[in-house]
Structure formats: C-alpha cells, structure tokens
Design a protein around this motif. Structure first.
Motif, PDB file in Angstrom:
ATOM      1  N   UNK A 124     -73.874  12.410  -6.185  1.00 16.22           N
ATOM      2  CA  UNK A 124     -73.954  11.902  -7.552  1.00 16.22           C
ATOM      3  C   UNK A 124     -72.984  12.663  -8.448  1.00 16.22           C
ATOM      4  N   UNK A 125     -72.171  11.920  -9.201  1.00 21.12           N
ATOM      5  CA  UNK A 125     -71.266  12.492 -10.185  1.00 21.12           C
ATOM      6  C   UNK A 125     -71.603  11.893 -11.544  1.00 21.12           C
ATOM      7  N   UNK A 126     -71.379  12.662 -12.608  1.00 20.22           N
ATOM      8  CA  UNK A 126     -71.725  12.175 -13.942  1.00 20.22           C
ATOM      9  C   UNK A 126     -70.533  12.259 -14.880  1.00 20.22           C
ATOM     10  N   UNK A 127     -70.400  11.224 -15.703  1.00 25.34           N
ATOM     11  CA  UNK A 127     -69.492  11.262 -16.846  1.00 25.34           C
ATOM     12  C   UNK A 127     -70.357  11.090 -18.080  1.00 25.34           C
ATOM     13  N   UNK A 128     -70.439  12.139 -18.870  1.00 28.96           N
ATOM     14  CA  UNK A 128     -71.280  12.161 -20.070  1.00 28.96           C
ATOM     15  C   UNK A 128     -70.435  12.700 -21.220  1.00 28.96           C
ATOM     16  N   UNK A 129     -69.860  11.781 -21.990  1.00 31.70           N
ATOM     17  CA  UNK A 129     -68.915  12.178 -23.036  1.00 31.70           C
ATOM     18  C   UNK A 129     -69.599  12.553 -24.350  1.00 31.70           C
ATOM     19  N   UNK A 130     -70.903  12.724 -24.310  1.00 33.05           N
ATOM     20  CA  UNK A 130     -71.622  13.294 -25.464  1.00 33.05           C
ATOM     21  C   UNK A 130     -71.784  14.797 -25.213  1.00 33.05           C
ATOM     22  N   UNK A 131     -70.644  15.429 -24.893  1.00 27.36           N
ATOM     23  CA  UNK A 131     -70.581  16.867 -24.612  1.00 27.36           C
ATOM     24  C   UNK A 131     -71.402  17.284 -23.397  1.00 27.36           C
ATOM     25  N   UNK A 132     -71.755  16.326 -22.567  1.00 29.07           N
ATOM     26  CA  UNK A 132     -72.474  16.647 -21.343  1.00 29.07           C
ATOM     27  C   UNK A 132     -73.915  17.056 -21.535  1.00 29.07           C
ATOM     28  N   UNK A 133     -74.469  16.803 -22.720  1.00 29.23           N
ATOM     29  CA  UNK A 133     -75.824  17.282 -23.024  1.00 29.23           C
ATOM     30  C   UNK A 133     -76.850  16.640 -22.096  1.00 29.23           C
ATOM     31  N   UNK A 134     -76.805  15.315 -21.965  1.00 24.99           N
ATOM     32  CA  UNK A 134     -77.801  14.618 -21.141  1.00 24.99           C
ATOM     33  C   UNK A 134     -77.645  14.977 -19.668  1.00 24.99           C
ATOM     34  N   UNK A 135     -76.412  14.980 -19.175  1.00 16.32           N
ATOM     35  CA  UNK A 135     -76.189  15.255 -17.750  1.00 16.32           C
ATOM     36  C   UNK A 135     -76.561  16.687 -17.387  1.00 16.32           C
ATOM     37  N   UNK A 136     -76.259  17.629 -18.253  1.00 20.83           N
ATOM     38  CA  UNK A 136     -76.561  19.025 -17.945  1.00 20.83           C
ATOM     39  C   UNK A 136     -78.052  19.317 -17.958  1.00 20.83           C
ATOM     40  N   UNK A 137     -78.824  18.462 -18.637  1.00 20.28           N
ATOM     41  CA  UNK A 137     -80.283  18.630 -18.618  1.00 20.28           C
ATOM     42  C   UNK A 137     -80.857  18.338 -17.237  1.00 20.28           C
ATOM     43  N   UNK A 138     -80.079  17.626 -16.408  1.00 19.28           N
ATOM     44  CA  UNK A 138     -80.517  17.341 -15.030  1.00 19.28           C
ATOM     45  C   UNK A 138     -79.378  17.656 -14.071  1.00 19.28           C
ATOM     46  N   UNK A 139     -78.741  18.799 -14.286  1.00 21.67           N
ATOM     47  CA  UNK A 139     -77.530  19.167 -13.545  1.00 21.67           C
ATOM     48  C   UNK A 139     -77.751  19.265 -12.038  1.00 21.67           C
ATOM     49  N   UNK A 140     -78.986  19.559 -11.609  1.00 27.20           N
ATOM     50  CA  UNK A 140     -79.258  19.696 -10.193  1.00 27.20           C
ATOM     51  C   UNK A 140     -79.086  18.417  -9.395  1.00 27.20           C
ATOM     52  N   UNK A 141     -79.076  17.273 -10.082  1.00 31.38           N
ATOM     53  CA  UNK A 141     -78.877  16.005  -9.391  1.00 31.38           C
ATOM     54  C   UNK A 141     -77.406  15.776  -9.039  1.00 31.38           C
ATOM     55  N   UNK A 142     -76.507  16.467  -9.741  1.00 30.16           N
ATOM     56  CA  UNK A 142     -75.092  16.114  -9.678  1.00 30.16           C
ATOM     57  C   UNK A 142     -74.260  17.143  -8.916  1.00 30.16           C
ATOM     58  N   UNK A 143     -73.280  16.638  -8.183  1.00 27.06           N
ATOM     59  CA  UNK A 143     -72.281  17.493  -7.562  1.00 27.06           C
ATOM     60  C   UNK A 143     -71.232  17.921  -8.581  1.00 27.06           C
ATOM     61  N   UNK A 144     -70.944  17.046  -9.539  1.00 27.57           N
ATOM     62  CA  UNK A 144     -69.930  17.342 -10.554  1.00 27.57           C
ATOM     63  C   UNK A 144     -70.256  16.588 -11.834  1.00 27.57           C
TER      64      UNK A 144
END
Length: 285
Positions: free
Chosen positions: A71-91
């Motif tokens: 799983x990779x994430x693109x979160x252009x709201x400064x990564x706030x949402x994606x980093x709250x669940x960072x363990x799901x993502x490889x990048x």
C-alpha cells in the motif's frame, strides 16, 4: 470497540479474483471490492469518505501481513491523514513533488514488469508475495489538478501524466489506484473514465450520480443523491459483473482501532520495498 483482528470475515469464499470484504451494516454479507481494478470513490464533504477509506484499509489486513499487497499513499493535505495510519503503508507522499516521484517510480515498475511479461509471453502479472499487487491510495485526488501558479501547474502535469499512464497500463502489471474525490465532474477530474470500479457516497444530484457511477447503475436503483449527510459512510457500489447496484453502510471506525492495527502492521509493511525482490508466478491470478 470492535476488535481489528476479528472485524472482517475471511476471504476464503470470495470470487476467483481476490477481493476486499468490506462490512455492510445494511446486509448480512460484506460487499466485495475486486482487487486489481482501479477504484474511484466520490462523495461530498461530510459524506463519510474517511470512514469508508478506514474500512477499506482494515480490509487489507490479511494481504499486508502475507506481503502480497503493498500500500502506498498520496496525501497532499501535508500527509496528516496518511501518517495517522502509517503502519499500513510502505511509502507516503505528502507533497506534490513527492507524489510525482512516487508515481514515476511505479511507472518504472510497470515498465520492468511488462518487459518481464513480454520475455515469458504472458499478458498479466499473477500477483503474489514475490510480485505483489501495488495499491496507490490517493486521498482528495483533485489536488493533483487545478493549480494557479505556472510552477505548480508544471508539477501537476507531471503527476497527471504518470497517473494516467498507471491507469491505462498498470492493471496487467499488478498496479491498482484507489482515488477519492468530492466532485465527479470531468472538468475537475479528467481521468474519471479510467476507473472501472466506482463507489458513490452522498452526492448533490442525479446528474452527479450518473457521472460518478454511470447511467446503468442509476437505472438499476443507485440513488446517492438521496443519502442524508446524517448517515456518513452510506453509499452505493455498482457491481458491474452482476449488474447490481449495492447499497451499503460501513461501520464507524474509531481512531484507536486504526492506531492499533497500524502498530500491528508496521513490522510487516516497513520491511517491504515497492519493487518485488524477484519476479515469479505464484498464488494469485
């Protein structure tokens, strides 16, 4: 709080194409999202996109543990949402230049995999632990469009070009894009037609529903413009294989539930690379 371990049913009884089992409180059965097909999620502000995306993330649990999905994430709201669940993502890409780098890296992966497929006279990656399905989740994908400054427009154009390449050529190479947007109109989201799988949460009009899901889905009963904003996470999914409009309500997901699962998955996902170590054919078709 529902246990993140037992939340989702086993995928044992799924269709021949691996699928995500997403909880549906309006039915005794989960609804199934085919893996490997690009998915567009459309819903107005307050419609529950975050709730739906959280349920989708939790449904990836088994695939992430075994290593058959990255799983990779693109979160252009400064990564706030994606980093709250960072363990799901490889990048995670949290800026536009980072998004360009991530998308272009996956375009190169597609080229490598396609060259390998050509060499063995095959047409599609059978994804596995050795050749994992790479899923790019783009929250608020409209932020890849509509910049004002010439410099930002140039960077956005690079991101759009790479994304379009993945949407057009990535499926057979084991690449899946999940994009969430608020506005389904094509002038705002030019690549809309490249997503074969569609979900609509609450929308403003029947016309928007047709844009989001297609005329056939609406003719078969999908009515996302009738969904109240008092029921976030309620929506319609059109199952194109069965020609059936499925109404669903995903359950609320507590922040603690995401944090717990994120910490559980962290040892699995952070040992992974986007590029598969070897290219072999096993397990999934």
């Amino acid at each position: 709080m529902i246990s993140p371990i037992s939340r989702h049913k086993s995928r044992e009884a799924l269709t021949s194409r691996p699928a995500l089992a997403v909880p549906n409180q309006l039915d005794k059965d989960d609804f199934l999202l085919p893996l490997g097909l690009h998915l567009l999620i459309v819903g107005t502000t307050g419609s529950g996109k975050t709730t739906l995306l959280s349920n989708i993330l939790l449904a990836f649990d088994e695939f992430l543990r075994e290593g058959s999905v990255r799983l990779l994430a693109i979160d252009l709201k400064d990564g706030v949402s994606a980093n709250a669940c960072a363990g799901f993502y490889t990048k995670i890409a949290s800026t536009l230049p980072e998004a360009v780098d991530l998308l272009q890296e996956i375009v190169e992966l597609v080229k490598q995999r396609n060259a390998w497929l050509k060499s063995i006279h095959e047409t599609e990656i059978r994804w596995s632990v050795q050749t994992p399905l790479v899923v790019i989740l783009i929250d608020e994908a409209l932020q890849l469009y509509g910049a004002a400054s010439p410099e930002q427009k140039k960077i956005q154009a690079q991101a759009q070009e790479a994304l379009d390449t993945l949407l057009l050529t990535g499926r057979s190479a084991g690449i899946m894009v999940i994009a969430a947007v608020q506005d389904p109109r094509k002038e705002f989201f030019k690549s809309r037609d490249h997503y074969p799988e569609r979900i609509a949460l609450a929308l403003n009009s029947k016309d928007e529903a047709k844009m989001a899901l297609g005329d056939e889905a609406v003719s078969r009963g999908a009515a996302p413009w009738l969904i109240s904003h008092s029921t976030p996470g309620r929506g319609w999914y059109y199952d194109d294989l069965r020609h059936k409009a499925i109404r669903f309500q995903v359950p609320p997901v507590q922040a603690d539930e995401i944090r717990i699962m994120s910490s559980i998955l962290l040892p699995f996902t952070h040992q992974q690379d986007v590029k598969s170590p070897t290219i072999q054919q096993k397990e999934h078709s």
